[in-house]
Scaffold this motif. Structure first.
Motif, PDB file in Angstrom:
ATOM      1  N   GLU A 123       0.815  -1.215   0.000  1.00 50.76           N
ATOM      2  CA  GLU A 123       0.000   0.000   0.000  1.00 50.76           C
ATOM      3  C   GLU A 123       0.847   1.263   0.000  1.00 50.76           C
ATOM      4  N   GLN A 124       1.948   1.266   0.752  1.00 52.55           N
ATOM      5  CA  GLN A 124       2.754   2.484   0.811  1.00 52.55           C
ATOM      6  C   GLN A 124       3.377   2.803  -0.548  1.00 52.55           C
ATOM      7  N   ARG A 133       0.637   4.265  -2.648  1.00 53.71           N
ATOM      8  CA  ARG A 133       0.375   5.655  -2.255  1.00 53.71           C
ATOM      9  C   ARG A 133       1.456   6.589  -2.781  1.00 53.71           C
ATOM     10  N   ASP A 151       0.868   9.636  -5.355  1.00 49.32           N
ATOM     11  CA  ASP A 151       1.197  11.015  -4.994  1.00 49.32           C
ATOM     12  C   ASP A 151       2.161  11.643  -5.995  1.00 49.32           C
ATOM     13  N   ARG A 186      -7.610   7.088  -0.575  1.00 45.25           N
ATOM     14  CA  ARG A 186      -6.855   8.171  -1.229  1.00 45.25           C
ATOM     15  C   ARG A 186      -7.376   8.332  -2.652  1.00 45.25           C
ATOM     16  N   LEU A 222      -6.537   5.108  -5.008  1.00 40.68           N
ATOM     17  CA  LEU A 222      -5.858   3.982  -4.370  1.00 40.68           C
ATOM     18  C   LEU A 222      -6.842   2.825  -4.361  1.00 40.68           C
TER      19      LEU A 222
END
Length: 299
Positions: free
Chosen positions: A93-94, A97, A101, A125, A141
């Motif tokens: 997930e990070q 993200r 971004d 997100r 996301l």
């Protein structure tokens, strides 16, 4: 090969925009795929002689065509591109993200935010923006439990004269194209702005193996479908061109050079799959300008 290719109208700066998108998306490419003839152009196009006419942008295997033309038309949010950042496909997930971004920051540079990048009931997100060229993108996301989805999904926003017609359009499009099917459908439970109860709060469908999304606007909009966003269909032969033209065209005065407008106001280009090859024939561009429906034998 991708059969249905979204086309976006640019005001003389398609090559510049192609470089912008190639830089904004990791691994994306941009390539000039056609140029205007050096001579024989009508008066309104003479300033473009020898310039690029089309630029192909490929993002994660998904092709967009940028049309290099004048200022007559421009993209608007009636057609946007949903970008699905899937933690499973990107590792975790990070990472998803961070990738989201970074792409958001690149596309937002010089653009306009339509919905801020934030947490929403349907995604932890999400954000919606128009980039510096007026092209609309929705970054999401994705929920891995929802199953895999393409990274790029064109989304149709039905507003203005097309308001509350998303379900009708899905039924129509999936009847016209051979390999097609409706998918998920979430209705508005009650009147929401101009959106009637039972109209499409969100839905998706497939055409020729490609995923599309559609929704009726829950807010009054000052835009609707236009020539700045169109969908090019690459046809195998004249019979397929004839069939799709007959099924889709609803505005005779809009027919020109393989372009048509359907009953919902959406613009389509019905073209031969080898259009690039046909246009290399001497005088082919000028002959195309005289056509409405494209006739392969007349090139």
């Amino acid at each position: 090969m991708q059969k249905i290719v979204p086309n976006l109208w640019f005001n003389g700066n398609a090559a510049e925009a192609g470089e912008f998108y190639a830089a904004a998306f990791p691994g994306a490419t941009a390539e000039v795929t056609g140029r205007y003839p050096d001579e024989g152009l009508p008066e309104f196009q003479r300033a473009l002689a020898g310039e690029p006419v089309t630029v192909a942008v490929v993002i994660e295997g998904f092709r967009l065509t940028l049309i290099n033309a004048g200022g007559e038309f421009a993209p608007n949010p009636a057609v946007s591109f949903m970008l699905n950042f899937d933690p499973l496909q990107l590792g975790d997930e990070q990472t998803a993200r961070d990738r989201l971004d970074a792409v958001w920051a690149a596309l937002a540079d010089g653009g306009t935010v339509l919905m801020p990048l934030d947490e929403y009931p349907y995604s932890p997100r999400y954000g919606w923006l128009q980039d510096r060229y007026g092209v609309s993108w929705q970054l999401l996301l994705a929920d891995p439990s929802g199953g895999p989805r393409p990274f790029v999904v064109p989304q149709l926003l039905f507003s203005g004269p097309a308001q509350n017609r998303a379900k009708e359009a899905i039924d129509f499009y999936t009847s016209v194209f051979g390999d097609a099917a409706p998918g998920f459908f979430a209705p508005y439970p009650e009147q929401t702005g101009p959106a009637a109860p039972g109209s499409a709060m969100f839905s998706d469908f497939t055409l020729e193996g490609q995923t599309f999304a559609a929704m009726d606007s829950g807010v009054e909009q000052d835009f609707t479908f236009g020539v700045g966003n169109s969908f090019e269909v690459r046809c195998a032969d004249q019979a397929e061109i004839d069939r799709l033209w007959e099924s889709l065209s609803a505005v005779p005065q809009a027919e020109q050079c393989g372009w048509l407008v359907d009953r919902f106001g959406l613009s389509w280009q019905i073209v031969p799959a080898d259009m690039d090859v046909l246009l290399r024939k001497p005088g082919a561009y000028q002959r195309m300008l005289e056509m409405k429906k494209l006739v392969i034998a007349d090139f």
